[in-house]
Design a protein around this motif. Structure first.
Motif, short mmCIF file in Angstrom:
data_model
loop_
_atom_site.label_atom_id
_atom_site.label_comp_id
_atom_site.label_asym_id
_atom_site.label_seq_id
_atom_site.Cartn_x
_atom_site.Cartn_y
_atom_site.Cartn_z
N LEU A 1 0.82 -1.21 0.00
CA LEU A 1 0.00 0.00 0.00
C LEU A 1 0.86 1.26 0.00
O LEU A 1 0.48 2.27 -0.61
CB LEU A 1 -0.93 0.00 1.22
CG LEU A 1 -1.94 -1.16 1.27
CD1 LEU A 1 -2.87 -0.98 2.47
CD2 LEU A 1 -2.73 -1.27 -0.01
N ALA A 2 2.02 1.20 0.65
CA ALA A 2 2.92 2.36 0.68
C ALA A 2 3.39 2.71 -0.72
O ALA A 2 3.62 3.89 -1.04
CB ALA A 2 4.11 2.08 1.59
N ARG A 3 3.52 1.72 -1.59
CA ARG A 3 3.95 1.97 -2.97
C ARG A 3 2.88 2.74 -3.74
O ARG A 3 3.19 3.59 -4.57
CB ARG A 3 4.28 0.66 -3.67
CG ARG A 3 5.49 -0.06 -3.07
CD ARG A 3 5.76 -1.36 -3.78
NE ARG A 3 6.14 -1.15 -5.16
CZ ARG A 3 6.18 -2.12 -6.07
NH1 ARG A 3 5.83 -3.35 -5.75
NH2 ARG A 3 6.54 -1.85 -7.30
N TYR A 4 1.60 2.44 -3.47
CA TYR A 4 0.52 3.19 -4.12
C TYR A 4 0.47 4.62 -3.57
O TYR A 4 0.29 5.57 -4.33
CB TYR A 4 -0.82 2.49 -3.90
CG TYR A 4 -0.97 1.22 -4.70
CD1 TYR A 4 -1.16 1.26 -6.07
CD2 TYR A 4 -0.89 -0.01 -4.08
CE1 TYR A 4 -1.28 0.09 -6.81
CE2 TYR A 4 -1.00 -1.19 -4.80
CZ TYR A 4 -1.20 -1.13 -6.16
OH TYR A 4 -1.30 -2.28 -6.89
N ARG A 5 0.62 4.75 -2.27
CA ARG A 5 0.59 6.09 -1.68
C ARG A 5 1.72 6.95 -2.22
O ARG A 5 1.56 8.16 -2.44
CB ARG A 5 0.67 5.99 -0.15
CG ARG A 5 -0.56 5.36 0.48
CD ARG A 5 -0.52 5.45 2.00
NE ARG A 5 -1.71 4.86 2.60
CZ ARG A 5 -1.74 3.68 3.21
NH1 ARG A 5 -0.62 2.95 3.30
NH2 ARG A 5 -2.86 3.22 3.73
N ALA A 6 2.86 6.33 -2.49
CA ALA A 6 4.00 7.07 -3.05
C ALA A 6 3.71 7.58 -4.45
O ALA A 6 4.32 8.55 -4.91
CB ALA A 6 5.24 6.17 -3.07
N LEU A 7 2.75 6.95 -5.14
CA LEU A 7 2.33 7.39 -6.48
C LEU A 7 1.26 8.48 -6.41
O LEU A 7 0.81 8.97 -7.45
CB LEU A 7 1.79 6.20 -7.28
CG LEU A 7 2.78 5.09 -7.62
CD1 LEU A 7 2.06 3.90 -8.26
CD2 LEU A 7 3.88 5.60 -8.54
N GLY A 8 0.83 8.84 -5.20
CA GLY A 8 -0.21 9.85 -5.05
C GLY A 8 -1.61 9.29 -4.99
O GLY A 8 -2.58 10.04 -5.07
N VAL A 9 -1.73 7.97 -4.85
CA VAL A 9 -3.04 7.32 -4.79
C VAL A 9 -3.54 7.29 -3.35
O VAL A 9 -2.80 6.89 -2.44
CB VAL A 9 -2.96 5.88 -5.34
CG1 VAL A 9 -4.30 5.17 -5.22
CG2 VAL A 9 -2.48 5.88 -6.77
N THR A 10 -4.77 7.71 -3.12
CA THR A 10 -5.39 7.60 -1.80
C THR A 10 -5.85 6.16 -1.59
O THR A 10 -6.51 5.59 -2.45
CB THR A 10 -6.60 8.55 -1.68
OG1 THR A 10 -6.16 9.89 -1.88
CG2 THR A 10 -7.25 8.42 -0.32
N VAL A 11 -5.46 5.57 -0.47
CA VAL A 11 -5.82 4.18 -0.19
C VAL A 11 -6.87 4.12 0.90
O VAL A 11 -6.67 4.65 2.00
CB VAL A 11 -4.58 3.36 0.22
CG1 VAL A 11 -4.98 1.93 0.55
CG2 VAL A 11 -3.54 3.36 -0.90
#
Length: 256
Positions: A241-251
């Motif tokens: 999930l941290a990898r998605y957040r690093a892309l600017g995606v809200t999880v």
């Protein structure tokens, strides 16, 4: 160095280092980056690796979500219900919302607030029928050829109809999602419909049950960094999930 030799070299490098950087390989072998990129594209088509910007990574497993609609309905129903409930909470009164076909989006529409007044635009007969008794929701059905595998409309008529709508929100179902490989699905025409919905919405939310994470399917929809939010199951690996957040995606993590 012959093409076969280069490909063996690239696969050995991938097994050793866990990645291939096209520029570094071209310098090491004294070849153009175009040559290395062509080899990587061919290896990706053969399912040997996954292409990413600048090189390649090990191939991802295929997604169980490539199964047909009835088979998918039997996969993680309780988890999908929780994800659908969390997704439904994101819909605001008065919004125009694209709802993609799929088993998880089916749970989403069943969990919409009873007093919600909104417009749902869908190419899924099952989504439309699930909303039949919801008097506060206007349902707009998109036409097209029925793709029986996923029970949705596809084709030029569907894509053209989507282009006439400017939605506030899009709930997108995918077969696969990965931070590097992006969003993908198993049918070329279905990917085009999903891509059209994503482009015609101000904000896109992907509903991702566990079997879809860290997998890849044949037809790309969009990059993972091009969506607004991701709804996942409780207990999903925080490092992922941290990898998605690093892309600017809200999880959004669904309740247990």
């Amino acid at each position: 160095m012959l093409t076969t030799q280069r490909k063996h070299y690239l696969m050995d490098l991938l097994r050793r280092d866990g990645q291939v950087v096209a520029k570094a390989v071209s310098e090491a072998l004294g070849l153009s980056e175009d040559t290395i990129r062509r080899d990587l594209r061919e290896l990706a088509r053969e399912g040997m690796l996954q292409r990413v910007h600048g090189g390649a990574l090990p191939a991802l497993p295929a997604s169980p979500a490539l199964a047909d609609f009835n088979a998918r309905a039997r996969i993680s129903p309780d988890t999908k219900a929780a994800i659908g409930r969390a997704g439904a909470a994101l819909v605001a009164p008065g919004q125009v919302v694209f709802v993609d076909g799929g088993t998880t989006t089916g749970h989403l529409v069943r969990h919409l607030a009873p007093d919600l007044r909104a417009t749902i635009v869908t190419h899924s007969p099952s989504v439309a029928l699930a909303l039949l008794g919801h008097e506060g929701i206007e349902v707009i059905m998109l036409g097209g050829r029925l793709y029986r595998h996923s029970v949705v409309g596809v084709g030029a008529a569907t894509v053209e109809a989507i282009a006439q709508v400017r939605a506030d929100l899009c709930f997108l179902g995918v077969s696969s999602i990965d931070p590097d490989a992006g969003l993908s699905t198993g049918d070329f025409e279905e990917a085009a419909v999903k891509r059209a919905m994503w482009r015609a919405a101000a904000h896109t939310v992907v509903l991702a049950s566990p079997e879809k994470l860290a997998t890849a399917s044949p037809y790309r929809i969009a990059g993972a960094d091009q969506i607004g939010a991701l709804v996942v199951a409780h207990g999903t690996d925080e490092a992922l999930l941290a990898r998605y957040r690093a892309l600017g995606v809200t999880v959004h993590v669904a309740g247990a």
